[in-house]
Structures are given as C-alpha cells and as structure tokens.
Scaffold this motif. Sequence first.
Motif, PDB file in Angstrom:
ATOM      1  N   VAL A 380       0.743  11.546   3.213  1.00 50.17           N
ATOM      2  CA  VAL A 380       1.837  10.846   3.908  1.00 50.17           C
ATOM      3  C   VAL A 380       3.187  11.279   3.365  1.00 50.17           C
ATOM      4  N   GLU A 381       3.261  11.699   2.113  1.00 50.04           N
ATOM      5  CA  GLU A 381       4.547  12.109   1.537  1.00 50.04           C
ATOM      6  C   GLU A 381       5.104  13.358   2.218  1.00 50.04           C
ATOM      7  N   VAL A 382       4.221  14.232   2.705  1.00 55.50           N
ATOM      8  CA  VAL A 382       4.728  15.425   3.396  1.00 55.50           C
ATOM      9  C   VAL A 382       5.417  15.062   4.706  1.00 55.50           C
ATOM     10  N   PHE A 473       1.684   5.418  10.310  1.00 54.11           N
ATOM     11  CA  PHE A 473       2.274   4.369   9.483  1.00 54.11           C
ATOM     12  C   PHE A 473       1.714   2.989   9.848  1.00 54.11           C
ATOM     13  N   PHE A 474       1.642   2.687  11.129  1.00 57.96           N
ATOM     14  CA  PHE A 474       1.129   1.383  11.542  1.00 57.96           C
ATOM     15  C   PHE A 474      -0.363   1.239  11.234  1.00 57.96           C
ATOM     16  N   ARG A 475      -1.101   2.319  11.294  1.00 55.25           N
ATOM     17  CA  ARG A 475      -2.516   2.248  10.928  1.00 55.25           C
ATOM     18  C   ARG A 475      -2.676   1.892   9.444  1.00 55.25           C
ATOM     19  N   ILE A 476      -1.825   2.480   8.611  1.00 57.48           N
ATOM     20  CA  ILE A 476      -1.900   2.175   7.172  1.00 57.48           C
ATOM     21  C   ILE A 476      -1.544   0.716   6.916  1.00 57.48           C
ATOM     22  N   LEU A 477      -0.500   0.211   7.599  1.00 54.03           N
ATOM     23  CA  LEU A 477      -0.137  -1.200   7.434  1.00 54.03           C
ATOM     24  C   LEU A 477      -1.256  -2.124   7.905  1.00 54.03           C
ATOM     25  N   LYS A 478      -1.854  -1.792   9.021  1.00 53.95           N
ATOM     26  CA  LYS A 478      -2.937  -2.630   9.552  1.00 53.95           C
ATOM     27  C   LYS A 478      -4.145  -2.613   8.622  1.00 53.95           C
ATOM     28  N   HIS A 479      -4.466  -1.443   8.084  1.00 51.49           N
ATOM     29  CA  HIS A 479      -5.593  -1.361   7.153  1.00 51.49           C
ATOM     30  C   HIS A 479      -5.320  -2.167   5.888  1.00 51.49           C
ATOM     31  N   PRO A 507       4.057   5.552   0.103  1.00 50.24           N
ATOM     32  CA  PRO A 507       4.743   6.551   0.954  1.00 50.24           C
ATOM     33  C   PRO A 507       4.914   6.106   2.387  1.00 50.24           C
ATOM     34  N   CYS A 508       4.013   5.247   2.876  1.00 52.23           N
ATOM     35  CA  CYS A 508       4.166   4.724   4.241  1.00 52.23           C
ATOM     36  C   CYS A 508       5.408   3.855   4.348  1.00 52.23           C
ATOM     37  N   LEU A 509       5.640   2.995   3.357  1.00 51.50           N
ATOM     38  CA  LEU A 509       6.832   2.145   3.384  1.00 51.50           C
ATOM     39  C   LEU A 509       8.105   2.970   3.237  1.00 51.50           C
ATOM     40  N   ASN A 510       8.044   4.016   2.412  1.00 52.93           N
ATOM     41  CA  ASN A 510       9.206   4.905   2.296  1.00 52.93           C
ATOM     42  C   ASN A 510       9.510   5.608   3.618  1.00 52.93           C
ATOM     43  N   GLY A 511       8.465   6.011   4.323  1.00 48.42           N
ATOM     44  CA  GLY A 511       8.666   6.648   5.625  1.00 48.42           C
ATOM     45  C   GLY A 511       9.217   5.698   6.655  1.00 48.42           C
ATOM     46  N   LEU A 512       8.744   4.451   6.643  1.00 49.11           N
ATOM     47  CA  LEU A 512       9.285   3.474   7.580  1.00 49.11           C
ATOM     48  C   LEU A 512      10.756   3.197   7.291  1.00 49.11           C
ATOM     49  N   LEU A 558       8.013  -5.467  -3.272  1.00 45.55           N
ATOM     50  CA  LEU A 558       9.458  -5.219  -3.214  1.00 45.55           C
ATOM     51  C   LEU A 558       9.802  -4.165  -2.169  1.00 45.55           C
ATOM     52  N   ARG A 559       8.955  -3.148  -2.040  1.00 45.31           N
ATOM     53  CA  ARG A 559       9.193  -2.130  -1.015  1.00 45.31           C
ATOM     54  C   ARG A 559       9.130  -2.731   0.381  1.00 45.31           C
ATOM     55  N   CYS A 560       8.219  -3.676   0.601  1.00 44.44           N
ATOM     56  CA  CYS A 560       8.150  -4.335   1.911  1.00 44.44           C
ATOM     57  C   CYS A 560       9.463  -5.053   2.231  1.00 44.44           C
ATOM     58  N   CYS A 561      10.049  -5.711   1.240  1.00 43.61           N
ATOM     59  CA  CYS A 561      11.340  -6.378   1.459  1.00 43.61           C
ATOM     60  C   CYS A 561      12.447  -5.362   1.761  1.00 43.61           C
ATOM     61  N   ILE A 562      12.429  -4.245   1.045  1.00 46.90           N
ATOM     62  CA  ILE A 562      13.452  -3.213   1.267  1.00 46.90           C
ATOM     63  C   ILE A 562      13.365  -2.645   2.676  1.00 46.90           C
ATOM     64  N   VAL A 563      12.133  -2.356   3.129  1.00 47.62           N
ATOM     65  CA  VAL A 563      11.953  -1.797   4.473  1.00 47.62           C
ATOM     66  C   VAL A 563      12.399  -2.789   5.534  1.00 47.62           C
TER      67      VAL A 563
END
Length: 842
Positions: A380-382, A473-479, A507-512, A558-563
Amino acid sequence: MGKKQKQKVILPPELPPEISEDQIEVSDEDLQFVSENREYAGFVSRLDTHSITKHVTRVADVKEDALEALYEKRLRKKSAVKENEDKEVQRDSVDALPVKTLDGKLYYRTIPKTENGKDENEADDEKDGGADKGIVKMTKAERRTKLKKSKKEAKKQGKDLSKPEEAEQAPQAAVLAEVKEDLTAEEVFENKKSKLAELGMALLADPESNIKSLKEMLQIAKDDNHSISKLGLLSLLAVFKDIIPGYRIRLPTEKELEMKVSKEVKKMRFYESTLLSAYKAYLQKLIASEKQPVFHQVVVCCICNLLDAVPHFNCRESLLEVVVRNLGSQDDVVRKLCGGTIKSLFTNEGKHGGEATIEAVRLIAGHVKANNCQLHPDFVEVLLSLSFDEDLRKPEVPAGDGKVKYKKNNKKRKNVEEPRQLQEIERKKNKKEMMTKTREEVAADYKAASLAPDVTERRRMQSETLSAVFETFFRILKHTMMSTASSSEVNASTIASASGAHPLLAPCLNGLGKFSHLIDLDYIGDLMNYLKKLAGGGSSTESSNQKCSNNLTVSERLRCCIVAFKVMRNNLDALNVDLQGFFVQLYNLILEYRPGRDQGEVLAEALKIMLCDDRQHDMQKAAAFVKRLASFSLCIGSAECMAALVTLRNLLQKNVKCRNLLENDAGGGSVSGSIAKYQPYASDPNLSGALASVLWELNLLSKHYHPTISTAASSIAGMSSAQNQIYHAILSPQQAFMDLSLERESFNPKNDTRKSSNKRKRGNDSSILANTESTLNSIDENEVSKKLGKHFMLLRDIKENERLRGELDRVNLSLQLHKEYKKENRGGRSKTMKKKKLLTVE
C-alpha cells in the motif's frame, strides 16, 4: 653363461678336520686373553647354529647311515619346492620385505593357491575331517586334474597381480583426472564468457544482421553451471534493453503474410518476429528460474530493470505480475528493488502512457483481496507515490452545448428576421462550420505529430486508477472493522483468526489523508463513520465502538482522527460533520500514550491538526486540553514534552480567558463555568471542569533538566518574554518534536539538579515521619514499624551508594589529574635535559 656356470660350481666351505675334544689343548695365554677380552667373543653366543647346520654338508653327532637318509630328505624338499613354485604366486616387493640367505640371495615371500597357506593334500584331508588320513589316497588322474586347475588359477592370479605398477598409478591417475577436469571447466567457463561477450557486442553493433545470435545466448543462459547461467541472463538483459524498439511489436496476420512485400519489409518482419520470440523465451527462462533460491535475486533484478526500461513493450503483464508478487518478499533487497520499480512506473508515466499504472494498481488490489489484507505494508505504501490532476473531480462540459443554444437562438431569430437576412445567416453558419472542421483536422494532425497525450483518455485512466486505489483503501478499513468486531466473540478460535495486527492500516490511513480531496462526496459520510468507529469515537455507552478501539494501537487511533480532520477540511463546503467525538478520543488518548511504544510523530501531527490549526475552540474544551497537556508533560520524554508545551502555548494565545489557569486563586480562576469542581478523570473534555484548576505543573516544568523545556515552561507561566512568545507561536508541534528528538542523542544533563533534589529529599524525611506517626494510631504499630524500617533502610542504602559513587568519581578524577600532571612534568624535564645537552655540546 660364464656367470651361471660359476654359480653352479660354487661349493659350500669345507669344515675343519675333525679333532676330538680330548685332543684339544688350551694354553694359559688363550684363557687369559679370552678372560680379559670377553666382549670380542660375545658374538659366538649369538650364532644361529640351526641355520649353519642347514648349509653344512656334514652334520655333527650323526652316524654315516643316518647321513644318507638326511641327504635324501634334503633333495626331496628341494624338488618339492621346485614343484610348488608353479603353484605359488610371488608377492609384490612393496608389500613384503625380502629374506637374504647366507649365500647373498634375496627371496620374497610367496602365497600358496590353497586357502590358509596349506598344501593341497592337507586341505583335502581337512575337508574329509582328518579321520581317514593316510588311508584314502587319490589316484594319478585326480591328481593331474587338480594340478591343472591349480595351475590355471595360479596363472589368473599372476595376471591380476602382475600389474602392481598399474595399481600404484591408479590414485595418481584419479588425481590427474580431477585436475584435468578442473582445468577444462575453467577453460570452458572462460570460453563461454568470451563467447557471450562476442555475441553481445555483435548484437549491439548491428542487431538486424546478427539477430540470430540471441538463440545462441539463450542456449548459454540455459547452461547447468549457475555462474554461466547468471552471466547469460545479465548479458541478455543488457542486449534487450538496447535493441528493443520504442513501440509495441504486432506480428503480421495470415492475410498480411500472403501479400507481396518488398525485401526491406520482409527483413523487418523477420527481425521483429525473431526478437519477439527470443524475448518471450528469455522471460520464460526468468520466470522458471525465479523459484530457485540461487537465481532469485538475479531474476528479480533482470525483471525490474526490464520493466523500468521498456514498460511499453510486449509481455508487460507477466513482468508486472512478478514484480508485484515480490513486494512482500522476505528478502529486503528484493522488496526494495520491486518497490522502487513500481514507484518509477507511477512517476514516469510518459514511457507507457499510464497503462502500466492502471495494471499495477489493479494487481495490487487483487493481491490485497486474495490475501485478506494480511500483506507487507509496502503493497500500500507504493500507492502513495501516485499523482493525480487537481481538476480530476470537476465535471466535464459537454461539447455540444454551444451548438444547441445557437440553434435555439437561430430558430428564434428565423421567426423574427426578414427573409433577406436569412441568406446571410446561413452563409455565416456554413463558414463557421468549415472553420471548425479545419481546426479539428489541424488539431488531429498536430496531436499525431507531437504525440501529445489525449486529455480525455488521461482523465479516463486516472479515474480508473483512483477508483482502484480507493477500493483497496475501503477494503482495508472494512476488514479492520470486521476483525475488531469479531474479536468480541466468545469463541477463542475466531478471536485468534480475526484479531491481530493490521499491517496495511497505517499506510491506508496515510493514503486516505493524502488523496482526501479526491474522494467522491457520496462516500465521505460512510468514511467518517468508519473512522469514528475505528478511533473509538461516539458515546461511551456504545460497546461496539469500545471494542473496535481496544484492538488498535494508540498511533493507529490517532491516525484515524488525523484523516477525519483532513477529509473534513478538504471538503468543507459539502460536509456537515460533528467532530466532537474525535476531540473526546484525543483527550483520552493523550494519557494512553507511551513514549517507547507509540510514535511521537503521529501525536505531534494530531496536536497540530486538531488543536493548533483549528481557529476557534470552546472555552471549556480548550481549558481541558491545556490542563491535560500540562499533566501529560510531566511524565514523558523531552521531545513529546516540547510538542505538548508548544500546543499549550498556542491554545492560551487563542483563548484569552483560559489564561486564568495561570492565577493561583483559591478554587481556580475567576471564570469557572457551570462546573465548579475539577474532575481529572473525566472522559469528556467539556465535563472536566478544568477552569476550576491551576497550572501548577508549569512550576515543576520550569525546573526541568532540559534547558529548552525549562525556559519554555517559565515563559508560558509568565507570558512576558516577547521573543519566546513569538518563537513558540511560529514553531509547530511537529517541528518542536523533531528538533528535540535530534538533540536528544547529543544532550547530556547536568548533575546540579540531581544534588539539589537529593537535598530536598533529605530535608523532607523528618516531616514525613512525623505525619505518618500521628495519623496511624489505629493501625498495628509493629507491622508499620517493620515495613517502615525496611523502607527507610532501603532508602539509606540507596543514598549511601550515591554518596560512595560520588566519592569514587572524585577520587578517579583526582587520579586522572595527577597522571596528567606527571606527564606534563616529565615532558618539561625532558625538554630541559635536551637544552642542557645542546649547551654542553656547543
């Protein structure tokens, strides 16, 4: 012949005349000589009389009749020996030492043909059991047949043993053969290397005429020797990177092959078909060798270089499949190489027109789905290296709107205008149509000549890429939501399988957060609900939210709050979301933070985005965060403490009424609000009553061991130094954290604060004892005295150890100074002695 006759004439030495012992007279001189020189006569006692009697014809103490029988026996033995010479086989001179007789001849030991070294008759007797020995005798015919068999066997053994030299030379021959094999292998290796170099240089010089050399290089690359095979693969990589054209090869169809073409076209078709077939064979060899550990790194290196150099060429899908699959490899070198290749594809879309980007993103999405989001974070980082146009979300203006309006207006004008003017309008209309057609033709020709990318095609590819990215990204959040929800079930097996680490969540939250301005408005509501549940937002009565938050780390929450804040700010015009739940979660997460376990960069970013960048805050909420940050600064590291103090200063500057917390009035500041009592353990910042408290923590922080923190705390407490106010107002929590985290390695605290704290502890011991004795009347005094005795004995030992350590440090320092003083004195003395010597010489 003469020598042989002389050897036959030689006779044994004659014996002295026989004289009886009675007639022998021994003189006194002989006896005296023998008695004086016994050492000379010692050899007589060591003579072998038995061997002497064998070679003497006359034997002593034997009668004349017995002598004849003795001579006959000797002759029989000699004849028997001659007969057995044929039956016996002589041993090799190396295996056994020879025997030298008195005559000077050498005899080698022999081996009889029969087993155990026995005669044939004795062997037959033993086979018969030895019972009828001497009674049963063999006939002459049987003896002859036995003699013939024995002679044949002796000849066979003689032939086998007649080649001792070959047996000796066998190990030497083996060693020579090995050396020859090594030499030949080295020669073959050098020859194949030179052959590869020649073929490669010929292909690079003139690829069209030497295109058949690719097959020879492929054969060398399929060699059994691993080193030769690796050299062949790397050589083919260099050749293909140079000779592959800048377009995709399309083989001619059957109809095209039936058509008559020129020689140049035939030559070009042969070149392209040969190149494409060799390239496919090379890729098959690479993919087949990838599973072997010996070739793994070399194969991945070749595939990554090919994909980076010629992403537009044929068979790109197979190359992408290998590279994406190795993004989660256990080998760090392979993983970094594949990640760099994918990032270069995303950044250099001019080589492939964006098609490789779509294929790579779809492959990554497929791998994430197939592996149930349990992959390495590099998958996901790529995706964070992707870049999209800013106007991607803007709606496209239809091309025919102007024409339709023009037609409507024209119809209206037709009803109004006169018939004479209609011809002029039609003429102008035809002229404009001709102009638009010519402009379209010129634009098409310019586009074909300049090879400029089509805007509509680029928008289509970017929209497909973006949809695949957000799908991942949404698949990772749902999982993550499903796994955290399933962790609350009773069955232990489902907990073990569902709960666990979430490697792709960070990395998913960073991408969002990076692509939040490109999210469709229809999905933003669902995204905010997911983030609120993952961060643990909402009311405290929602057990599902608490379960979701307990399975994640503090940094992930904390990343969830930032996003959530990034999404809200990038889509501020179209959203109406209450972010109070995220403030509540941040208020609680500050106390759950641990410096060694969680990431300080994430905390600093959350403080900046949620508290510093927000323009207005409720007075109760701002005071609660000010008090919480001050308490948090007492029990964390210097970098996190500095970030918290910078945020605290920012909140006090924006909210003037919160500066009442700096006053030391009884019962807190003058503006306490609806809540008159401070509740430090409240989960909601609006219910904490922080305005009723005082920032006594700043007094302790002003005596911090770190000078930067102490000056910052004292300046906040006084709010008088204009320079410090300006500096800390400009500085962000992230910059403050980074500055002190880099400074932490080279910082050495002073020892003065330690000594002063020790003095304060010594002075307060007596008062603590007095208070405890007065308040513990109802408790058993014996138990309390024992516990207190152990406790203060431990404290006394600790202080004694500190005192002894200080004395030891002082002694070591004095010794070191004394040694340096001695060295300086010795150097000065040596200089003075040299000067004296020079003066005396002069």
